[in-house]
Design a protein around this motif. Structure first.
Motif, PDB file in Angstrom:
ATOM      1  N   CYS A   4       0.812  -1.220   0.000  1.00 12.31           N
ATOM      2  CA  CYS A   4       0.000   0.000   0.000  1.00 12.31           C
ATOM      3  C   CYS A   4       0.841   1.264   0.000  1.00 12.31           C
ATOM      4  CB  CYS A   4      -0.920  -0.001   1.226  1.00 12.31           C
ATOM      5  SG  CYS A   4      -1.970  -1.453   1.348  1.00 12.31           S
ATOM      6  N   SER A   5       2.137   1.122  -0.076  1.00 13.90           N
ATOM      7  CA  SER A   5       3.029   2.277   0.069  1.00 13.90           C
ATOM      8  C   SER A   5       2.830   3.336  -1.015  1.00 13.90           C
ATOM      9  CB  SER A   5       4.482   1.826   0.098  1.00 13.90           C
ATOM     10  OG  SER A   5       4.825   1.195  -1.121  1.00 13.90           O
ATOM     11  N   GLN A   6       2.400   2.927  -2.210  1.00 16.31           N
ATOM     12  CA  GLN A   6       2.234   3.906  -3.278  1.00 16.31           C
ATOM     13  C   GLN A   6       1.136   4.911  -2.950  1.00 16.31           C
ATOM     14  OE1 GLN A   6       4.374   4.174  -5.943  1.00 16.31           O
ATOM     15  NE2 GLN A   6       3.324   6.119  -6.215  1.00 16.31           N
ATOM     16  N   TRP A   7       0.081   4.451  -2.241  1.00 14.18           N
ATOM     17  CA  TRP A   7      -0.979   5.384  -1.840  1.00 14.18           C
ATOM     18  C   TRP A   7      -0.418   6.470  -0.909  1.00 14.18           C
ATOM     19  CZ3 TRP A   7      -4.942   5.531  -4.779  1.00 14.18           C
ATOM     20  CH2 TRP A   7      -5.486   4.368  -5.334  1.00 14.18           C
ATOM     21  N   LYS A   8       0.438   6.050   0.032  1.00 17.97           N
ATOM     22  CA  LYS A   8       1.026   7.013   0.972  1.00 17.97           C
ATOM     23  C   LYS A   8       1.978   7.963   0.238  1.00 17.97           C
ATOM     24  CE  LYS A   8       2.825   7.470   5.550  1.00 17.97           C
ATOM     25  NZ  LYS A   8       1.863   8.347   6.150  1.00 17.97           N
TER      26      LYS A   8
ATOM     27  N   GLU B 150      -0.846   7.675 -11.241  1.00  8.51           N
ATOM     28  CA  GLU B 150      -2.245   7.482 -11.644  1.00  8.51           C
ATOM     29  C   GLU B 150      -2.328   6.806 -13.008  1.00  8.51           C
ATOM     30  OE1 GLU B 150      -5.153   7.682 -10.339  1.00  8.51           O
ATOM     31  OE2 GLU B 150      -4.797   8.808  -8.513  1.00  8.51           O
ATOM     32  N   ARG B 151      -1.467   7.203 -13.928  1.00 14.99           N
ATOM     33  CA  ARG B 151      -1.484   6.596 -15.263  1.00 14.99           C
ATOM     34  C   ARG B 151      -1.090   5.121 -15.187  1.00 14.99           C
ATOM     35  NH1 ARG B 151       0.986   9.715 -19.939  1.00 14.99           N
ATOM     36  NH2 ARG B 151      -0.543   8.481 -21.057  1.00 14.99           N
ATOM     37  N   LEU B 152      -0.096   4.793 -14.371  1.00 13.59           N
ATOM     38  CA  LEU B 152       0.299   3.386 -14.206  1.00 13.59           C
ATOM     39  C   LEU B 152      -0.825   2.577 -13.563  1.00 13.59           C
ATOM     40  CD1 LEU B 152       4.012   3.784 -13.064  1.00 13.59           C
ATOM     41  CD2 LEU B 152       3.172   2.909 -15.256  1.00 13.59           C
TER      42      LEU B 152
ATOM     43  N   ILE C  92      -3.406   1.950 -16.243  1.00  9.30           N
ATOM     44  CA  ILE C  92      -2.955   0.923 -17.187  1.00  9.30           C
ATOM     45  C   ILE C  92      -3.128  -0.464 -16.581  1.00  9.30           C
ATOM     46  CG2 ILE C  92      -0.882  -0.053 -18.257  1.00  9.30           C
ATOM     47  CD1 ILE C  92       0.009   2.899 -18.753  1.00  9.30           C
ATOM     48  N   LYS C  93      -2.752  -0.604 -15.315  1.00 10.38           N
ATOM     49  CA  LYS C  93      -2.879  -1.902 -14.646  1.00 10.38           C
ATOM     50  C   LYS C  93      -4.351  -2.307 -14.521  1.00 10.38           C
ATOM     51  CE  LYS C  93      -1.553  -4.527 -10.636  1.00 10.38           C
ATOM     52  NZ  LYS C  93      -0.998  -4.561  -9.310  1.00 10.38           N
ATOM     53  N   ARG C  94      -5.214  -1.341 -14.196  1.00 13.50           N
ATOM     54  CA  ARG C  94      -6.637  -1.639 -14.043  1.00 13.50           C
ATOM     55  C   ARG C  94      -7.258  -2.086 -15.369  1.00 13.50           C
ATOM     56  NH1 ARG C  94     -11.109   1.439 -14.752  1.00 13.50           N
ATOM     57  NH2 ARG C  94      -9.922   3.354 -14.913  1.00 13.50           N
ATOM     58  N   LEU C  95      -6.816  -1.501 -16.481  1.00 16.27           N
ATOM     59  CA  LEU C  95      -7.392  -1.817 -17.790  1.00 16.27           C
ATOM     60  C   LEU C  95      -6.636  -2.924 -18.527  1.00 16.27           C
ATOM     61  CD1 LEU C  95      -8.209   1.795 -18.983  1.00 16.27           C
ATOM     62  CD2 LEU C  95      -9.807   0.062 -18.165  1.00 16.27           C
TER      63      LEU C  95
END
Length: 147
Positions: A52-56, A81-83, A86-89
């Motif tokens: 979860c570190s990316q959220w922080k 956000e773009r990465l 991309i991962k979500r899609l």
């Protein structure tokens, strides 16, 4: 859509600045990701807990942009956000079962078939539209949802 960069200032900021959410959203995502319930769910679904570190990191960089107008921090959040997007899609783009359409089918707006027309009268949307037109809520339709 909420964004950290005001809509009227998007032109003067880096491209894709509209992707950056308000800083509080990153803090909420981090808190949610690190909760006991989320950790249990992550382990149950994936066999391991998520990082979860990316959220922080995004939260801290977002605050840097908000407080110091640090454009490098804004660009870092945009990249993140773009990465994430991309991962979500990824599954959508790797789909080889369906062929994407260039336009809707020719008959997309044809009337509903008669055997379905009776069901349409009692659909949730039809009942709610009727209530709104009459100006009264109805107790006949349950709005209960399980989350």
């Amino acid at each position: 859509m909420e964004t950290e960069v005001p809509v009227d200032q998007l032109e003067s900021h880096p491209k894709f600045s509209w992707l950056v959410r308000p800083c509080e959203r990153y803090k909420e995502e981090y808190s949610d990701c690190t909760s006991i319930k989320a950790k249990f769910h992550q382990y149950f679904i994936n066999g391991e807990t998520a990082d979860c570190s990316q959220w922080k990191t995004d939260y801290n960089r977002c605050l840097d942009f908000r407080n110091k107008r640090d454009l490098k921090a804004l660009e870092d959040v945009i990249t993140s956000e773009r990465l994430r997007r991309i991962k979500r899609l990824e599954g959508h783009h790797q789909n080889n079962v369906w062929e994407p359409r260039e336009s809707p089918p020719d008959d997309w707006s044809k009337p509903i078939r008669k055997e379905y027309a009776a069901d349409e009268e009692f659909s949730y949307i039809a009942v709610k539209c009727k209530e709104l037109k009459e100006g009264k809520p109805s107790e006949s339709v349950s709005t209960c949802s399980i989350s």
